[in-house]
Design a protein around this motif. Structure first.
Motif, PDB file in Angstrom:
ATOM      1  N   ASN A 134      35.982  36.940  44.115  1.00 65.32           N
ATOM      2  CA  ASN A 134      36.593  38.257  44.245  1.00 65.32           C
ATOM      3  C   ASN A 134      36.816  38.657  45.703  1.00 65.32           C
ATOM      4  N   GLU A 186      32.309  32.692  43.692  1.00 68.07           N
ATOM      5  CA  GLU A 186      31.199  33.594  43.402  1.00 68.07           C
ATOM      6  C   GLU A 186      30.711  33.288  41.989  1.00 68.07           C
ATOM      7  N   PHE A 189      30.878  35.774  39.204  1.00 60.10           N
ATOM      8  CA  PHE A 189      32.240  36.219  38.889  1.00 60.10           C
ATOM      9  C   PHE A 189      32.992  35.162  38.095  1.00 60.10           C
ATOM     10  N   THR A 216      28.114  40.966  45.362  1.00 58.56           N
ATOM     11  CA  THR A 216      29.047  42.040  45.003  1.00 58.56           C
ATOM     12  C   THR A 216      29.117  42.264  43.495  1.00 58.56           C
ATOM     13  N   ILE A 217      28.624  41.299  42.715  1.00 57.67           N
ATOM     14  CA  ILE A 217      28.732  41.366  41.261  1.00 57.67           C
ATOM     15  C   ILE A 217      27.346  41.563  40.645  1.00 57.67           C
ATOM     16  N   THR A 219      26.724  42.965  37.054  1.00 54.97           N
ATOM     17  CA  THR A 219      27.081  43.522  35.757  1.00 54.97           C
ATOM     18  C   THR A 219      25.892  43.440  34.806  1.00 54.97           C
TER      19      THR A 219
END
Length: 473
Positions: A134, A186, A189, A216-217, A219
């Motif tokens: 990303n 990533e 991702f 950054t991820i 979830t």
């Protein structure tokens, strides 16, 4: 196949042996590890795949060859014989040069000392299943980031291997693994990487899953996966200043990343697992290295300074003498604290960075001198180029429908000419020609078709520096 040089009698090699204690081989990687790059290149260690010689005739490439055949094949056997004889092969130039420069305490080969060769399967698997990412980090390339690949017009999702086929290749290895390192792109991702990690959790729950992530991820799916498995997190962080960080990690939000790091930190502490911060030493962030080390000491994180590959305009390793001298002057005024085991480990990493920088500075001066002696040999260059083009055309004839052969070869030819024309004139000297044209025609066809000329240019500049470094020895 040539060798860097036998260095077992050198002072630094003896010091390395003393520090390591009782070990049977110069490096355990060929006996305990297999590394599968995004490109499909397979070597015992991820650093080896960045060396010119890894791309030459006889290179092991997945999925052209099965992983089990590569592991049991001639190339890995060659690496094992070198390590038995206490010799660095050409593919190990990074470790060889680090040791010769005095960095015997944070050199990459030490990472494999925790694995004892005791069977017919690797205990460590390093994989980069795809480049799904990303971010568009400034030191990255289309090879490692789908976002960059899209921006450079070389993103081909239809060429991606399926999770089912990838897992079929990994299946024989998974029961024997003590650790799997997942990179990218990533990993959090990537659907492919997430599927592989889920499979490892189910098939070998005790296996450590080390994830190289940009943080950054985070979830719900990532949190559930972390809770199920035995995860160790290695987080990329190159600056503690919002503007500087976001200028390097393009597409990331600094505040969000710091929040995610806090979550990952709590997860790691709760499960009594180490968390590492991986730093890319760049020409734009070198002044922050002491501050980043202090941050890691304060948070209880281990720090590692990565070798930045194929980013010649940005990597600190390829900076000019003035920048390196300034950086070294700053670093030598900094004394890392060593009040506990973590601080001692981080201080060692910093000393390793300083030792590497001293070798980079020496090389920067040597390169100037060597370049002044290199003379273009246009006849030799044309001869080698014609041989390459003939070999590639023969490959295209063998695996391309008749009506597409000319079009495919023309497209490859135009892109290759563009690449060669972008290289400095000294690449037409005999010494550099031997590097440029040592790469196998099969890989020339694959890489030119798959990656942008911008990325390939960076590869060849790195390869040229390897050749120039060899000329200085």
């Amino acid at each position: 196949m040539g060798l860097v040089k036998k260095t077992s009698e050198s002072k630094n090699m003896k010091l390395l042996a003393k520090q390591r204690g009782k070990h049977k081989y110069l490096c355990n990687a060929p006996f305990t590890s297999i590394s599968v790059a995004i490109s499909g290149l397979v070597t015992p260690c991820c650093y080896m795949g960045a060396q010119t010689s890894a791309f030459s005739q006889g290179a092991s490439h997945f999925p052209t060859m099965s992983l089990i055949d590569i592991w049991n094949g001639k190339k890995f056997e060659y690496f094992r014989k070198c390590m038995q004889k206490n010799i660095f092969p050409d593919e190990c130039a990074i470790c060889s040069n680090a040791v010769q420069s005095g960095n015997t305490f944070s050199v990459k080969l030490l990472n494999y000392d925790v694995y004892i060769p005791d069977g017919s399967f690797p205990q460590l698997l390093e994989i980069a299943p795809d480049n799904t990412c990303n971010l568009r980090c400034i030191m990255c390339s289309s090879l490692n980031s789908s976002a960059i690949a899209r921006s450079r017009g070389c993103y081909y999702p239809e060429n991606s291997i399926s999770a089912e086929k990838y897992l079929q290749q990994l299946e024989p290895f998974i029961p024997h693994l003590k650790e799997i390192v997942v990179s990218g792109g990533e990993p959090f991702f990537s659907e492919l990487s997430m599927s592989i990690m889920q499979h490892v959790v189910e098939k070998n729950h005790g296996c450590m899953i080390s994830v190289n992530t940009n943080a950054t991820i985070l979830t719900d799916a990532v949190k559930r996966l972390l809770d199920k498995g035995n995860f160790k997190l290695n987080i990329s962080l190159d600056s503690l200043q919002k503007e500087a960080y976001e200028s390097i990690r393009r597409g990331a939000d600094f505040e969000e990343v710091i929040q995610n790091i806090d979550y990952f930190s709590e997860y790691s502490k709760k499960n009594k697992r180490p968390l590492s911060i991986a730093v890319c030493p760049l020409q734009t962030n070198y002044s922050e290295m002491p501050e980043l080390l202090g941050f890691c000491n304060e948070k209880g994180f281990y720090v590692f300074y990565l070798h930045v590959f194929n980013a010649q305009k940005l990597a600190l390793a390829s900076a000019n003498e003035d920048v390196l001298e300034q950086a070294l002057a700053e670093y030598k005024q900094f004394s890392p604290p060593e009040n506990n085991l973590l601080e001692k480990q981080n201080a060692q990493q910093f000393r390793g960075l300083v030792a590497n920088m001293e070798s980079w500075l020496a090389f920067a001066g040597s390169k100037k001198r060597i370049l002044s002696t290199l003379i273009s040999n246009e006849e030799y260059y044309r001869e080698k180029k014609n041989q390459l083009f003939s070999s590639v055309y023969s490959l295209i004839q063998h695996n391309t429908p008749d009506d597409l052969q000319v079009k495919r070869f023309k497209k490859w030819t135009n892109k290759t000419h563009e690449l060669f024309d972008s290289l400095p004139q000294y690449y037409r000297s005999k010494a550099l020609c031997d590097v440029v044209f040592a790469i196998s025609p099969e890989l020339y066809l694959l890489y030119v078709e798959k990656f942008s000329t911008v990325d390939l240019h960076e590869y060849f500049i790195s390869f040229g520096d390897e050749a120039i470094a060899a000329l200085t020895q």
